[in-house]
Design a protein around this motif. Structure first.
Motif, PDB file in Angstrom:
ATOM      1  N   ASP A 195       0.817  -1.209   0.000  1.00 27.09           N
ATOM      2  CA  ASP A 195       0.000   0.000   0.000  1.00 27.09           C
ATOM      3  C   ASP A 195       0.853   1.262   0.000  1.00 27.09           C
ATOM      4  OD1 ASP A 195       0.965  -0.665   2.488  1.00 27.09           O
ATOM      5  OD2 ASP A 195      -0.733   0.173   3.586  1.00 27.09           O
ATOM      6  N   ALA A 196       2.188   1.100  -0.025  1.00 28.98           N
ATOM      7  CA  ALA A 196       3.061   2.279  -0.032  1.00 28.98           C
ATOM      8  C   ALA A 196       3.209   2.889  -1.412  1.00 28.98           C
ATOM      9  CB  ALA A 196       4.450   1.899   0.517  1.00 28.98           C
ATOM     10  N   THR A 200      -0.671   1.753 -10.327  1.00 28.86           N
ATOM     11  CA  THR A 200       0.074   1.833 -11.590  1.00 28.86           C
ATOM     12  C   THR A 200       1.551   1.539 -11.377  1.00 28.86           C
ATOM     13  OG1 THR A 200      -1.495   3.506 -12.358  1.00 28.86           O
ATOM     14  CG2 THR A 200       0.569   3.280 -13.581  1.00 28.86           C
ATOM     15  N   GLU A 201       2.140   2.144 -10.338  1.00 26.01           N
ATOM     16  CA  GLU A 201       3.545   1.882 -10.028  1.00 26.01           C
ATOM     17  C   GLU A 201       3.747   0.429  -9.619  1.00 26.01           C
ATOM     18  OE1 GLU A 201       4.230   4.699  -6.952  1.00 26.01           O
ATOM     19  OE2 GLU A 201       4.923   6.268  -8.311  1.00 26.01           O
ATOM     20  N   LEU A 202       2.777  -0.123  -8.895  1.00 23.78           N
ATOM     21  CA  LEU A 202       2.883  -1.502  -8.452  1.00 23.78           C
ATOM     22  C   LEU A 202       2.889  -2.473  -9.642  1.00 23.78           C
ATOM     23  CD1 LEU A 202       2.996  -3.473  -6.082  1.00 23.78           C
ATOM     24  CD2 LEU A 202       0.500  -3.430  -6.014  1.00 23.78           C
ATOM     25  N   VAL A 245       1.409  -7.749  -1.065  1.00 20.29           N
ATOM     26  CA  VAL A 245       0.618  -8.070   0.119  1.00 20.29           C
ATOM     27  C   VAL A 245       0.650  -6.931   1.128  1.00 20.29           C
ATOM     28  CG1 VAL A 245       0.972 -10.547  -0.156  1.00 20.29           C
ATOM     29  CG2 VAL A 245       2.589  -9.217   1.197  1.00 20.29           C
ATOM     30  N   VAL A 246      -0.363  -6.943   1.967  1.00 18.81           N
ATOM     31  CA  VAL A 246      -0.477  -6.038   3.111  1.00 18.81           C
ATOM     32  C   VAL A 246      -0.925  -6.885   4.283  1.00 18.81           C
ATOM     33  CG1 VAL A 246      -1.637  -4.040   4.097  1.00 18.81           C
ATOM     34  CG2 VAL A 246      -1.037  -4.052   1.672  1.00 18.81           C
ATOM     35  N   HIS A 276      -7.467  -4.434  -3.217  1.00 18.62           N
ATOM     36  CA  HIS A 276      -6.478  -3.628  -2.491  1.00 18.62           C
ATOM     37  C   HIS A 276      -5.096  -4.285  -2.487  1.00 18.62           C
ATOM     38  CE1 HIS A 276      -9.807  -1.415   0.040  1.00 18.62           C
ATOM     39  NE2 HIS A 276      -9.893  -1.217  -1.282  1.00 18.62           N
ATOM     40  N   CYS A 277      -5.042  -5.615  -2.368  1.00 18.34           N
ATOM     41  CA  CYS A 277      -3.746  -6.308  -2.334  1.00 18.34           C
ATOM     42  C   CYS A 277      -3.957  -7.770  -2.723  1.00 18.34           C
ATOM     43  CB  CYS A 277      -3.082  -6.198  -0.954  1.00 18.34           C
ATOM     44  SG  CYS A 277      -3.967  -7.057   0.352  1.00 18.34           S
TER      45      CYS A 277
END
Length: 471
Positions: A195-196, A200-202, A245-246, A276-277
């Motif tokens: 979540d940091a 798009t970057e992920l 993951v989170v 979300h993850c």
């Protein structure tokens, strides 16, 4: 095809029985070997299962939190410091139970990984730990009286490699570590604290990571697709690697229900929300679907590779020089003869080396003895020369003493004569004292004459005259 083969063989058997007039009985009713899978299941449930997870990642990246979230349990792992000088591995074993299934779970954490300034060999303690577990299992397997049924299997079944969410690329330490571990353990890369960074970057980060892993030859674990029941979902999940993951054990109220999430000022990140993850994907693939495959891959792939290498180092092979099969006894006997031959060869070499060294030592001692003898002769000659010189000096000194004694005696004689002569003059002077006016002058004249005569005699003898006092 199998059914047709079975029928043809059955017909031929019937014909054979008819020829031999053998009566055959047909089975009637239920035999029961179809319950064999149920028997295996019941036995496995009674025995229980073990599963070992290795968590590799920097300190504070969220390893313990993710494990707690995966198994929905607070394992009460203490926080690690950032000031350890070396990397060390710490394992904790827990007994878990879900319904009637017992699971012995071992969590191995890498304490201090990535915290040192010099990270050259940070991965070596991890490799040594995995090899140590393989070696322990191999030693138990090679025992004459072994009990693998009750043996606690400590081999690592899966390695969750935590990657920092930098959004750029893998670190050199990550590449070196995964390259060193891919042949020893099943690696599943995960992007921690996903979540940091934005979605798009992920996505770009995932593509970048997979391309780097492929280009560097790192083999990560691929979910199996040979089973038709799970082939489709596993193939789909292979495309989502690495999982972003989170983890969180905190519960936040969303709508009308409480969910595990992370609360931020700008909103809530739900752990079990696939939008979300990828936490749910990881849990399904790791625990629900492929746990047994991870255990099997550990034994059949990684442990067998380690076992083969170890036995080859010990000299055991399956085939001989002519590619003929060799039994363990034949390999042992061949290795035994080879060992004895090698030992005899080394003994002979050591004997020759000993004899050579003894000869060299004897030659050295003889050379030293000759040098000592030469030095002794030289010192003896020098001593004789010094002694001769001393005797010569002593002889000269004795001659000088004798000459001095002679000169002394001669001097004493002259002194006595001078004294006697001086005594005669004094007597004449006493007789002259009777004449007035002439005593002092005659006395002075006579004394000077005596001293002059005595000094002349001493000068002729080369000696200093005696000093005499005047009356």
């Amino acid at each position: 095809m199998a059914t047709k083969t079975y029928k043809s063989s059955q017909v031929s058997d019937d014909e054979q029985r008819k020829k031999e007039k053998i009566r055959s009985l047909s089975m009637s009713g239920h035999v029961g070997f179809e319950s064999l899978p149920d028997q295996l299941v019941n036995r496995s449930i009674q025995q229980g299962f073990c599963f070992n997870i290795l968590c590799v990642g920097e300190t504070g990246i969220g390893k313990s939190t993710l494990i707690d979230t995966l198994f929905n349990t607070n394992f009460e792992d203490h926080e690690s410091s950032h000031f350890y000088p070396h990397v060390r591995l710490k394992g904790q074993t827990y007994e878990l139970q879900e319904s009637n299934v017992r699971l012995k779970l071992t969590i191995v954490n890498t304490v201090g990984f990535g915290d040192q300034i010099n990270k050259d060999k940070s991965y070596q303690p991890i490799v040594d730990y995995i090899d140590a577990q393989f070696e322990a299992y191999l030693q138990e397997e090679l025992k004459i009286k072994r009990s693998l049924f009750n043996y606690h299997d400590s081999r690592i079944h899966v390695c969750l490699y935590f990657i920092s969410p930098t959004g750029h690329s893998l670190k050199t330490l990550d590449l070196l570590t995964m390259k060193s571990l891919d042949s020893k353990v099943n690696i599943i890369p995960v992007i921690a604290k996903a979540d940091a960074i934005s979605k798009t970057e992920l996505q770009r980060f995932k593509i970048k990571l997979m391309s780097e892993l492929v280009s560097n030859g790192v083999q990560i674990y691929q979910f199996p697709t040979d089973d038709e029941t799970i082939a489709k979902i596993n193939a789909s999940m292979n495309g989502h690697l690495p999982f972003a993951v989170v983890g969180s054990m905190d519960e936040v109220k969303v709508g009308n229900k409480m969910v595990k999430a992370r609360q931020y000022p700008w909103g809530v990140v739900q752990v079990e929300n696939e939008n979300h993850c990828d936490f749910v994907k990881l849990r399904e693939m790791l625990i629900c679907t492929n746990m047994e495959d991870l255990r099997e891959q550990t034994h059949t792939r990684h442990y067998e590779l380690y076992r083969r290498c170890k036995l080859e180092e010990m000299g055991f092979t399956d085939v001989g020089p002519e590619n003929k099969p060799l039994s363990l006894q034949e390999t042992y006997e061949a290795k035994r003869h080879e060992f004895y031959g090698e030992r005899q060869r080394k003994e002979e070499e050591m004997k020759q080396m000993f004899v050579q060294r003894v000869k060299e030592k004897e030659a050295t001692l003889k050379e030293a003895e000759r040098e000592l003898q030469a030095k002794f002769e030289h010192l003896k000659r020098v001593h004789h020369e010094e002694r001769m010189k001393l005797e010569e000096k002593r002889r000269l000194l004795e001659e000088e003493i004798i000459s001095f004694s002679k000169k002394k005696a001669t001097s004493e004689i002259h002194m006595n004569q001078a004294y006697m002569a001086a005594g005669g003059h004094l007597k004449k002077d006493k007789d002259r004292k009777k004449e007035p006016g002439c005593r002092f002058e005659l006395l002075c004249f006579d004394v000077r004459a005596c001293e002059t005569s005595a000094g002349r005699k001493d000068a002729e003898e080369g000696r200093e005259g005696p000093k005499t006092g005047r009356p």
